[in-house]
Scaffold this motif. Structure first.
Motif, PDB file in Angstrom:
ATOM      1  N   CYS A  64      38.755   3.234  36.316  1.00 11.55           N
ATOM      2  CA  CYS A  64      38.192   4.594  36.376  1.00 11.55           C
ATOM      3  C   CYS A  64      38.918   5.526  37.333  1.00 11.55           C
ATOM      4  CB  CYS A  64      36.699   4.522  36.706  1.00 11.55           C
ATOM      5  SG  CYS A  64      36.360   3.940  38.385  1.00 11.55           S
ATOM      6  N   HIS A  65      40.052   5.107  37.893  1.00 10.60           N
ATOM      7  CA  HIS A  65      40.821   6.014  38.778  1.00 10.60           C
ATOM      8  C   HIS A  65      42.281   5.593  38.747  1.00 10.60           C
ATOM      9  CE1 HIS A  65      41.178   8.075  43.016  1.00 10.60           C
ATOM     10  NE2 HIS A  65      42.397   7.870  42.522  1.00 10.60           N
ATOM     11  N   THR A  66      43.095   6.344  38.002  1.00 10.85           N
ATOM     12  CA  THR A  66      44.536   6.059  38.000  1.00 10.85           C
ATOM     13  C   THR A  66      45.344   7.358  37.965  1.00 10.85           C
ATOM     14  OG1 THR A  66      45.299   6.066  35.669  1.00 10.85           O
ATOM     15  CG2 THR A  66      44.001   4.144  36.376  1.00 10.85           C
ATOM     16  N   HIS A  67      46.579   7.211  38.426  1.00  9.25           N
ATOM     17  CA  HIS A  67      47.589   8.275  38.293  1.00  9.25           C
ATOM     18  C   HIS A  67      48.721   7.657  37.463  1.00  9.25           C
ATOM     19  CE1 HIS A  67      45.836  10.363  41.986  1.00  9.25           C
ATOM     20  NE2 HIS A  67      45.417   9.130  42.176  1.00  9.25           N
ATOM     21  N   LEU A  68      48.344   7.073  36.315  1.00  9.19           N
ATOM     22  CA  LEU A  68      49.276   6.241  35.545  1.00  9.19           C
ATOM     23  C   LEU A  68      50.489   7.019  35.032  1.00  9.19           C
ATOM     24  CD1 LEU A  68      48.931   3.130  34.431  1.00  9.19           C
ATOM     25  CD2 LEU A  68      48.903   4.305  32.242  1.00  9.19           C
ATOM     26  N   LEU A 232      36.074  13.528  43.423  1.00  9.51           N
ATOM     27  CA  LEU A 232      36.867  13.932  44.589  1.00  9.51           C
ATOM     28  C   LEU A 232      37.509  12.737  45.287  1.00  9.51           C
ATOM     29  CD1 LEU A 232      37.446  16.643  46.115  1.00  9.51           C
ATOM     30  CD2 LEU A 232      35.654  15.979  47.724  1.00  9.51           C
ATOM     31  N   HIS A 233      38.796  12.888  45.667  1.00 13.80           N
ATOM     32  CA  HIS A 233      39.436  11.975  46.612  1.00 13.80           C
ATOM     33  C   HIS A 233      38.905  12.366  47.992  1.00 13.80           C
ATOM     34  CE1 HIS A 233      42.398  11.267  43.417  1.00 13.80           C
ATOM     35  NE2 HIS A 233      42.971  10.342  44.142  1.00 13.80           N
ATOM     36  N   ALA A 234      38.097  11.523  48.590  1.00  7.49           N
ATOM     37  CA  ALA A 234      37.426  11.930  49.827  1.00  7.49           C
ATOM     38  C   ALA A 234      37.505  10.845  50.890  1.00  7.49           C
ATOM     39  CB  ALA A 234      35.964  12.244  49.526  1.00  7.49           C
ATOM     40  N   ASP A 255      35.900   9.064  45.785  1.00  9.05           N
ATOM     41  CA  ASP A 255      36.828   7.945  45.666  1.00  9.05           C
ATOM     42  C   ASP A 255      37.606   7.720  46.970  1.00  9.05           C
ATOM     43  OD1 ASP A 255      36.059   9.123  43.152  1.00  9.05           O
ATOM     44  OD2 ASP A 255      37.641   8.003  42.146  1.00  9.05           O
ATOM     45  N   HIS A 256      37.905   6.468  47.265  1.00  8.62           N
ATOM     46  CA  HIS A 256      38.557   5.990  48.503  1.00  8.62           C
ATOM     47  C   HIS A 256      37.493   5.651  49.548  1.00  8.62           C
ATOM     48  CE1 HIS A 256      42.784   6.310  47.543  1.00  8.62           C
ATOM     49  NE2 HIS A 256      42.558   7.495  47.010  1.00  8.62           N
ATOM     50  N   LEU A 257      37.068   6.642  50.363  1.00 13.33           N
ATOM     51  CA  LEU A 257      35.858   6.527  51.208  1.00 13.33           C
ATOM     52  C   LEU A 257      35.977   5.624  52.432  1.00 13.33           C
ATOM     53  CD1 LEU A 257      33.231   6.216  48.323  1.00 13.33           C
ATOM     54  CD2 LEU A 257      33.981   8.293  49.489  1.00 13.33           C
ATOM     55  N   THR A 307      42.282   0.697  40.122  1.00 14.88           N
ATOM     56  CA  THR A 307      43.626   0.404  40.642  1.00 14.88           C
ATOM     57  C   THR A 307      44.192   1.546  41.475  1.00 14.88           C
ATOM     58  OG1 THR A 307      44.729   1.317  38.693  1.00 14.88           O
ATOM     59  CG2 THR A 307      44.274  -1.073  38.679  1.00 14.88           C
ATOM     60  N   ASP A 308      43.799   2.811  41.182  1.00 21.60           N
ATOM     61  CA  ASP A 308      44.459   3.978  41.789  1.00 21.60           C
ATOM     62  C   ASP A 308      45.955   3.940  41.473  1.00 21.60           C
ATOM     63  OD1 ASP A 308      44.688   6.372  43.220  1.00 21.60           O
ATOM     64  OD2 ASP A 308      44.784   5.395  45.186  1.00 21.60           O
ATOM     65  N   ASN A 309      46.349   3.295  40.375  1.00 20.23           N
ATOM     66  CA  ASN A 309      47.793   3.163  40.105  1.00 20.23           C
ATOM     67  C   ASN A 309      48.510   4.484  40.374  1.00 20.23           C
ATOM     68  OD1 ASN A 309      50.047   3.812  37.892  1.00 20.23           O
ATOM     69  ND2 ASN A 309      50.238   1.706  38.575  1.00 20.23           N
TER      70      ASN A 309
HETATM   71 FE    FE Z   1      44.075   8.503  43.676  1.00 25.21          FE
END
Ligand code: FE
Ligand code: DI6
Length: 394
Positions: A64-68, A232-234, A255-257, A307-309
């Motif tokens: 649910c979170h990638t920069h593929l 949000l990347h937070a 996301d991240h946190l 993954t946050d790829n």
């Molecule tokens: Fe990211």
């Protein structure tokens, strides 16, 4: 067409835990689940029968979170970091996100698709049936749209559901010479209206090296105006109040946190905002500050894992590895880790009605594993026991 998977152990993810059913059957019709449960209660159907011989079936995995989609890679910067340079130093010296921006701008849509396909195939080989893909390395209207089109095209090249997210507020492109408010004017005035037909959600990087909460709030307002969901990347590198902002705006996820406070977690709980944890970035950045998992648990915040790829902080294409890291690094239980890549990842994408559990009415997205104990999926490191992946019943 009717199909039935028999002699399976099901981890349905229905309810609060794994929803295990020992002698289970899944029945699907026209790509949708019509029954998932105990063999003795299954409806009698015609059509194809697949004997699973005792294997475990989970819902198809969801990243649910990638920069593929991105141009190039940053192995060279990683080598510099191994010799002592920090991520922030490299970013401020024009490397980091901006170096990937240059490579992404230089690539055509077809080249972006071609370079992303091997990464996508690695995820597919692990049973991933839905992936979120963010823009955010184009940083001009045309290049952001090109990234979103490439993300969508990936969903036509492979049998996978792609959820494209617009992340124009990821980094300040150098031509703005430090004037981040002027760039946000472009994001809200031109990019979001243009991206609204290509993306399903809008994200921003709320960070010292990204954008301020006030700027992210402008991005959210524009997203709202175009009917787009927000996330949000937070609190990845510092505590800026991004979580609280995301919660106030009813964000799908924050996301991240790692740097989130107990107050942030409370705000997320009240808003129903999912906590997306990204252990690959934590690991690769050698972060030591742990996300407040215990507070999330006690406040009832849903936890997802992804993954946050991306080429800078999480060059991984293994969601199975994230299961192990979520457990070893963040202390998640087996059920928490597996729910994090299924039912809670669906919630982080606003797709709870469609995917994430084995329940009647959902898409028939299955991962069939050569294991019987769900813990084996979280326990192994670098081993892929996928037997078969089914997307929409096929
Ligand atoms: Fe990211
Ligand atoms: N947080 C991250 O970890 C990535 N983006 C973001 O907002 C890093 C992106 C990169 O370094 O290329």
């Amino acid at each position: 067409m009717e199909q039935r998977w028999t002699h399976a152990r099901l981890a349905t993810m229905a309810g609060d835990e794994l929803g295990l059913i020992d002698d289970g059957v899944v029945v699907a019709e026209d790509g949708r689940i019509v029954y998932a449960g105990a063999a003795h209660g299954a409806p009698v159907t015609q059509g194809a029968v697949h004997d699973c011989e005792g294997r475990l079936i989970t819902p198809g995995l969801i990243d649910c979170h990638t920069h593929l989609v991105h141009g190039g890679n940053r192995a060279n910067e990683w080598a510099m970091r191994l010799e002592g340079a920090t991520y922030e130093e490299i970013a401020r010296a024009g490397g980091g996100i901006v170096s990937t921006m240059r490579a992404t701008r230089a690539a055509s849509e077809a080249e972006l698709v071609a370079s992303a396909l091997p990464r996508l195939d690695a995820l597919i080989a692990e049973g991933v049936t839905t992936i979120e893909i963010k823009s955010g390395y184009g940083l001009s209207t045309d290049d952001e749209l090109k990234m979103l089109r490439a993300a969508r095209a990936l969903g036509e090249h492979r049998a996978i559901r792609v959820e494209p997210t617009f992340l124009g507020a990821h980094a300040l492109p150098p031509e703005y010479k430090g004037d981040s408010d002027a760039y946000i004017d472009l994001v809200v005035g031109e990019m979001i209206p243009a991206a609204a037909s290509l993306a399903t959600a809008v994200d921003a990087f709320c960070e010292g090296i990204g954008f301020s909460p006030a700027q992210c709030e402008r991005v959210f307002a524009a997203a709202d105006a175009h009917g787009l969901k927000v996330k949000l990347h937070a609190e990845q590198l510092s505590a800026l109040g991004g979580c609280a902002l995301a919660a106030r705006h009813g964000a799908l996820s924050a996301d991240h946190l790692e740097h989130a406070t107990d107050d942030d977690v409370r705000a997320m709980a009240e808003a129903g905002t999912v906590a997306v944890l990204l252990p690959g970035a934590y690991y690769f950045m050698r972060e030591t500050k742990l996300p407040p998992v215990e507070a999330m648990r006690s406040q009832g915040v849903k936890i997802a894992l992804a993954t946050d790829n991306n080429p800078g902080t999480s060059p991984t294409t293994s969601l199975l590895l994230m299961l192990n890291m979520g457990a070893t690094l963040f202390g998640l239980t087996v059920a928490e880790a597996l729910r994090g890549v299924t039912v809670n990842a669906a919630a982080a994408l606003g797709l709870s009605h469609e995917i994430g559990t084995l329940e009647a009415g959902k898409a028939c997205d299955l991962a069939i594993w050569d294991v019987t104990d769900p813990a084996e999926l979280v326990y192994r490191i670098g081993f892929n026991p996928l037997h078969q992946r089914i997307k929409d019943g096929r």
